[in-house]
Every structure is written in structure tokens, then in C-alpha cells.
Write a protein that holds these residues in place. Sequence first.
Motif, mmCIF file in Angstrom:
data_model
loop_
_atom_site.group_PDB
_atom_site.id
_atom_site.type_symbol
_atom_site.label_atom_id
_atom_site.label_comp_id
_atom_site.label_asym_id
_atom_site.label_seq_id
_atom_site.Cartn_x
_atom_site.Cartn_y
_atom_site.Cartn_z
ATOM 1 N N SER A 380 36.978 -61.360 7.447
ATOM 2 C CA SER A 380 37.347 -61.298 9.080
ATOM 3 C C SER A 380 37.468 -59.751 9.459
ATOM 4 O O SER A 380 36.914 -59.403 10.451
ATOM 5 N N GLU A 381 38.154 -58.859 8.635
ATOM 6 C CA GLU A 381 38.362 -57.568 9.114
ATOM 7 C C GLU A 381 36.984 -56.941 9.040
ATOM 8 O O GLU A 381 36.806 -56.131 9.761
ATOM 9 N N LEU A 382 36.060 -57.167 7.995
ATOM 10 C CA LEU A 382 35.060 -56.609 7.794
ATOM 11 C C LEU A 382 33.853 -57.113 9.178
ATOM 12 O O LEU A 382 33.366 -55.968 9.716
ATOM 13 N N LEU A 383 34.127 -58.190 9.540
ATOM 14 C CA LEU A 383 33.426 -58.797 10.929
ATOM 15 C C LEU A 383 33.967 -58.103 11.951
ATOM 16 O O LEU A 383 33.026 -57.625 13.029
ATOM 17 N N GLN A 384 35.279 -57.679 12.031
ATOM 18 C CA GLN A 384 35.798 -57.178 13.094
ATOM 19 C C GLN A 384 35.148 -55.650 13.162
ATOM 20 O O GLN A 384 34.885 -54.994 14.366
ATOM 21 N N ASN A 385 35.315 -55.031 12.065
ATOM 22 C CA ASN A 385 34.636 -53.604 12.005
ATOM 23 C C ASN A 385 33.389 -53.759 12.583
ATOM 24 O O ASN A 385 32.737 -52.563 13.118
ATOM 25 N N ILE A 386 32.244 -54.734 11.997
ATOM 26 C CA ILE A 386 30.930 -54.727 12.556
ATOM 27 C C ILE A 386 30.836 -54.704 13.850
ATOM 28 O O ILE A 386 30.138 -54.239 14.650
ATOM 29 N N SER A 387 31.769 -55.411 14.655
ATOM 30 C CA SER A 387 31.749 -55.718 16.076
ATOM 31 C C SER A 387 32.303 -54.448 16.674
ATOM 32 O O SER A 387 31.497 -54.158 17.850
ATOM 33 N N LYS A 388 33.265 -53.665 16.279
ATOM 34 C CA LYS A 388 33.589 -52.502 16.897
ATOM 35 C C LYS A 388 32.862 -51.238 16.653
ATOM 36 O O LYS A 388 32.807 -50.428 17.556
ATOM 37 N N HIS A 389 32.258 -51.158 15.382
ATOM 38 C CA HIS A 389 31.797 -49.744 14.859
ATOM 39 C C HIS A 389 30.428 -49.817 14.553
ATOM 40 O O HIS A 389 29.709 -48.699 14.606
ATOM 41 N N SER A 390 29.699 -50.880 14.145
ATOM 42 C CA SER A 390 28.346 -50.844 13.371
ATOM 43 C C SER A 390 27.147 -50.606 14.298
ATOM 44 O O SER A 390 26.375 -50.152 13.919
ATOM 45 N N ARG A 391 27.253 -51.135 15.600
ATOM 46 C CA ARG A 391 26.148 -51.134 16.454
ATOM 47 C C ARG A 391 25.100 -52.104 15.851
ATOM 48 O O ARG A 391 23.874 -51.429 15.968
ATOM 49 N N ALA A 392 25.569 -53.066 15.144
ATOM 50 C CA ALA A 392 24.343 -53.802 14.197
ATOM 51 C C ALA A 392 23.857 -54.831 15.234
ATOM 52 O O ALA A 392 24.434 -55.208 16.253
ATOM 53 N N ARG A 393 22.445 -55.336 14.990
ATOM 54 C CA ARG A 393 21.879 -56.455 15.512
ATOM 55 C C ARG A 393 22.055 -57.940 14.879
ATOM 56 O O ARG A 393 21.961 -58.789 15.415
ATOM 57 N N SER A 394 22.543 -57.817 13.394
ATOM 58 C CA SER A 394 22.781 -58.931 12.724
ATOM 59 C C SER A 394 23.509 -58.512 11.331
ATOM 60 O O SER A 394 23.374 -57.353 11.106
ATOM 61 N N ALA A 395 24.092 -59.651 11.041
ATOM 62 C CA ALA A 395 24.852 -59.660 9.555
ATOM 63 C C ALA A 395 24.703 -60.602 8.890
ATOM 64 O O ALA A 395 24.573 -61.897 9.333
ATOM 65 N N SER A 396 25.355 -60.661 7.825
ATOM 66 C CA SER A 396 25.388 -61.768 6.945
ATOM 67 C C SER A 396 26.525 -61.678 6.006
ATOM 68 O O SER A 396 27.023 -60.828 5.620
ATOM 69 N N VAL A 397 27.173 -63.018 5.578
ATOM 70 C CA VAL A 397 28.344 -63.126 4.801
ATOM 71 C C VAL A 397 27.805 -64.135 3.594
ATOM 72 O O VAL A 397 27.411 -65.338 3.861
ATOM 73 N N ASP A 398 28.024 -63.678 2.327
ATOM 74 C CA ASP A 398 27.693 -64.478 1.208
ATOM 75 C C ASP A 398 28.934 -64.606 0.360
ATOM 76 O O ASP A 398 29.689 -63.328 0.323
ATOM 77 N N VAL A 399 29.256 -65.723 0.127
ATOM 78 C CA VAL A 399 30.441 -65.923 -0.783
ATOM 79 C C VAL A 399 30.059 -66.946 -1.930
ATOM 80 O O VAL A 399 29.264 -67.772 -1.767
ATOM 81 N N TRP A 400 30.247 -66.388 -3.321
ATOM 82 C CA TRP A 400 29.803 -67.194 -4.475
ATOM 83 C C TRP A 400 30.862 -66.998 -5.682
ATOM 84 O O TRP A 400 31.749 -66.055 -5.627
ATOM 85 N N ARG A 401 30.725 -67.677 -6.727
ATOM 86 C CA ARG A 401 31.660 -67.656 -7.964
ATOM 87 C C ARG A 401 30.814 -67.166 -9.041
ATOM 88 O O ARG A 401 29.820 -67.549 -9.331
ATOM 89 N N ALA A 402 31.237 -66.148 -9.610
ATOM 90 C CA ALA A 402 30.539 -65.408 -10.883
ATOM 91 C C ALA A 402 31.694 -65.613 -12.113
ATOM 92 O O ALA A 402 32.617 -64.784 -12.051
ATOM 93 N N GLU A 403 31.396 -66.490 -12.926
ATOM 94 C CA GLU A 403 32.684 -66.715 -13.882
ATOM 95 C C GLU A 403 33.779 -66.937 -13.351
ATOM 96 O O GLU A 403 34.162 -67.788 -12.640
ATOM 97 N N ASP A 404 34.790 -65.715 -13.722
ATOM 98 C CA ASP A 404 36.191 -65.885 -13.381
ATOM 99 C C ASP A 404 36.305 -65.150 -12.003
ATOM 100 O O ASP A 404 37.693 -64.768 -11.715
ATOM 101 N N ARG A 405 35.456 -64.751 -11.287
ATOM 102 C CA ARG A 405 35.646 -63.698 -10.250
ATOM 103 C C ARG A 405 35.170 -64.605 -8.905
ATOM 104 O O ARG A 405 34.136 -65.173 -9.025
#
Length: 464
Positions: A380-405
Motif C-alpha cells: 500500500s505504501e509503495l503504491l502511494q509512492n508511485i501515485s505521488k512521486h514516480s510519474r509512472a504510466r503503469s505498475a505491477s505487484v507480484d506476491v509469491w512464496r519462496a520456501e519459508d519467505r
Amino acid sequence: MATQYGQYGQPDPYEQHGRQDQYGPEYGRRDGGRRHLLPTGLREPLTARHWRELAYVLLGLPIGIVLFTFTITMLSLGAGLLVTFLGIPVLAAGLAAGRGFAAMERARARGLLGLEVADPEPLRPRGRGAMAWMAAVLKSGTSWRQALYAVVQFPWAVFSFCVAVTVWSFGWTMLTYPLWFWVFPMYGGQGGLQLYGDEQHSVYLDNPFEITVTALVGLLITLATPWIVRALTTVDRLLVHGLLGPSSLGARVVELESDRGVVVDTASADLRRIERDLHDGAQARLVALAMDLGLAKEKLREDPRAAARMVDEAHGEVKTALQELRDLARGIHPAVLTDRGLDAALSAVASRCVVPVRVEVDLVERPAPAIEGIAYFTVSELLQNISKHSRARSASVDVWRAEDRLMLQVVDDGVGGADASGGGSGLAGLAGRLDAVDGILVVDSPAGGPTRVTAELPWRGDGV
């Protein structure tokens, strides 16, 4: 500009300043702009590092004698006096003095070997007074490890001193033999240095060939001496690091205490933010709403139309206050996260971002609620930073599990230049929050973009 957490992606200082090792046909190694006439192997016996390591070995014997004698004396005396009350203070005093000797040894290793060893965890007396202090000293594993160092270091110091002095003196004596062999025929009445002699035979190093061979053998021993001394000091490094530094358990306790402070500070800041949002937002609107309704009640009989208009405005204020309360509740812990998990919660957050966001959550099961909440607020905070500061045209969020992380990655095609190194930046605060739960934040944001932020969290499934 690439910003990384810890040591990730740091530029090579030699490449950064244009200093690289070069080799020419007529010179040896050129290091940092300095030219050396001799190759590394030939000049090693003359380097400052070798003399510092040799000094460390030579000083180790007298210091080892003092440490061994003092430690054995105090431990023996304290153990012998345990039948009386005096044994406890004698043991405590000996172990406490050993902590001072250990600090001296860490300083010696730092100055002569360049070995940086952190100070061990301090004593933590449970109470006040001499008895509490003595109990803390006797229960401290650090105190006993430092006493063990004094016992183990002494025989090693004797061995390393003998080896280093023998090799060093033999090497330089044989290497310089052509310079002083004249002493034997002139003052000793013999042709040179005697290698062997009995009633029938005697061997002297007295002709040019033998003198030359002696010097060459001495050169080989002299060139090997720095590496022999370095091997000896490697054991000293292990002893100092293993017995005089902080234990893994003690270091973990200190780390947890630091993380606990971060968590407390973060919770305090969140409480202040919630109080400020309530005071300046919903609370102020509700106070104004109460006043408007009071005025409408007074005008109800005198001017029903004005009262109706005031009620209608109050109705709008009620909707606004409800929306602010919903936003505030979502900022504390959104209901969708509890009910439906990260996929739905992050999709909801992405829908409020000013740029299109692709969300992909690949999780078979849900992590612990605390980890799930931290992951949600991180994205949520990273997406807020994108909205406020990045001047980006698109973004992506990926979530997965790698062993115990639990792995999170947020990428945008904005202007880049995000910096997580600043003490007051939002990314630095986010990194601190993740570190408090053994998480890691890595930021890769070169100027011009793209920005890639990767976070790791411990999995800790439900019930763990």
C-alpha cells in the motif's frame, strides 16, 4: 542512481574512482596510482602488513603469559575459597578483570590485524548492589568465554612465537650471509659458518657457490615467512572472533531489543497518526455536524425551508465523515484483508492507485495475520509512492512464496531515483519496519527508471 539495501549493488570503489590493478612489462603491480618495482611476492616481507602481523605474534607471548597466569591464579584461588564466602567475589573480580583484558585484545587485533570485532553484550545485573553485579558476572557466558581465551591463547602464543621467530631469523640470517660471512675467517679462524663437524669431517660454508646457495635458500625462507606468519595469525583471528566477540545468542538478543524499539516507535507513530486523523478529520466534522443540527432544530419552526436546507447539508457532512472513518479503519486493518486475504486486499489498493496496476498473488495458503498485515501495508505504501512521486504510466505487484519467505515485488516504469538510504524517507521507515520482523527491503531505482522494490518477509503460517 541505484539504491540498494545493505551491500546490494554497491559500486566497486576501484571502478568508481578509475583505479584498477594494471601490469606492465617493466613494472610490477600498479595499485591506486602507485608503481612498485617488485612483484607482490618479492615485496611482501617488506610490507607494513607483514610487520604488523609479526608484531602481533611477538607481543602474543608476553601478553599470553600475563593473561594465563592471572586467569589461572584467580580461578584457582576463587575455586579454592568457595568453601567460604570469599570465593564468589574473587571469581567475580577475576572474570570482570578478564573483560578488561578482552577489550585490550580486541583493540590489539584491530590495530595490528585489522580485525573488527564488536564488543560483547554488556552485563545486565538484575537489581542493585554488589551481589547482583557478582551474579551477573558469574552467569555471563561472555565472561567464561574470555577466561577460556586466556587459557587457550597461551599455548598457541608459545607455539606461534617459536615458529615465527625461528623462521624469520633463519631466513634473514641466511639471506644476509654474504654480507657477514667474513667474520668467521677474520675472527673465528675458520673459513665460514660450520654446518657439520666431528673428529674426522667438518663442513663449512666458505666458497662462493655455497655462500650463494645459502643466500638463495634464505631468500626462499624469507619470502615464505609472511605467509607462515599470516597462517599463524589466522588462528588468532578465529580465537579473538569466536571467544572475545558477541555470542550469536547475545547478538540476537541485542538485535531483538533494537527491533522491539523500532516496533514500539512505529506503533506510537501510528497511534499519533490515528489520533491526528480523528481530531482533524471525522471528529471535527462531527462537531460541526452537531452544531448544524442544533441550528436546524432552532429554525425548524421559524423557517422550515432553511432548516431543511441545513439538514440536507448535515446529511452530506455525515457521508463525508463516514467515508473518512472508513478510510481510517482501512488504514488500521482493512476488513477485506481479514475476510478474503492478500489477493483481494491488494486488488482493492491497486484500484485506488492513479496508474494502472497489475496484481498477481500466487499463494496456496495464507501467512500469519501479522505478516499478512505487514505485506499489505508495505504494498500500500509503495503504491502511494508511485501515485505521488514516480510519474509512472503503469505498475505491477507480484506476491509469491519462496520456501519459508513471503516475497513481494512492486515495479513501475516511472522516473526512478528512489532513495532508501535517507534517515527520514518513507522507504527507510519501511525498511526499518520489515527489519523488525526479520524482513528485508531491496530498492533498485536507477535515474530514468524503472524502479523495482523487492521485500522479503518470514512466512510464519497460521498458528505459528
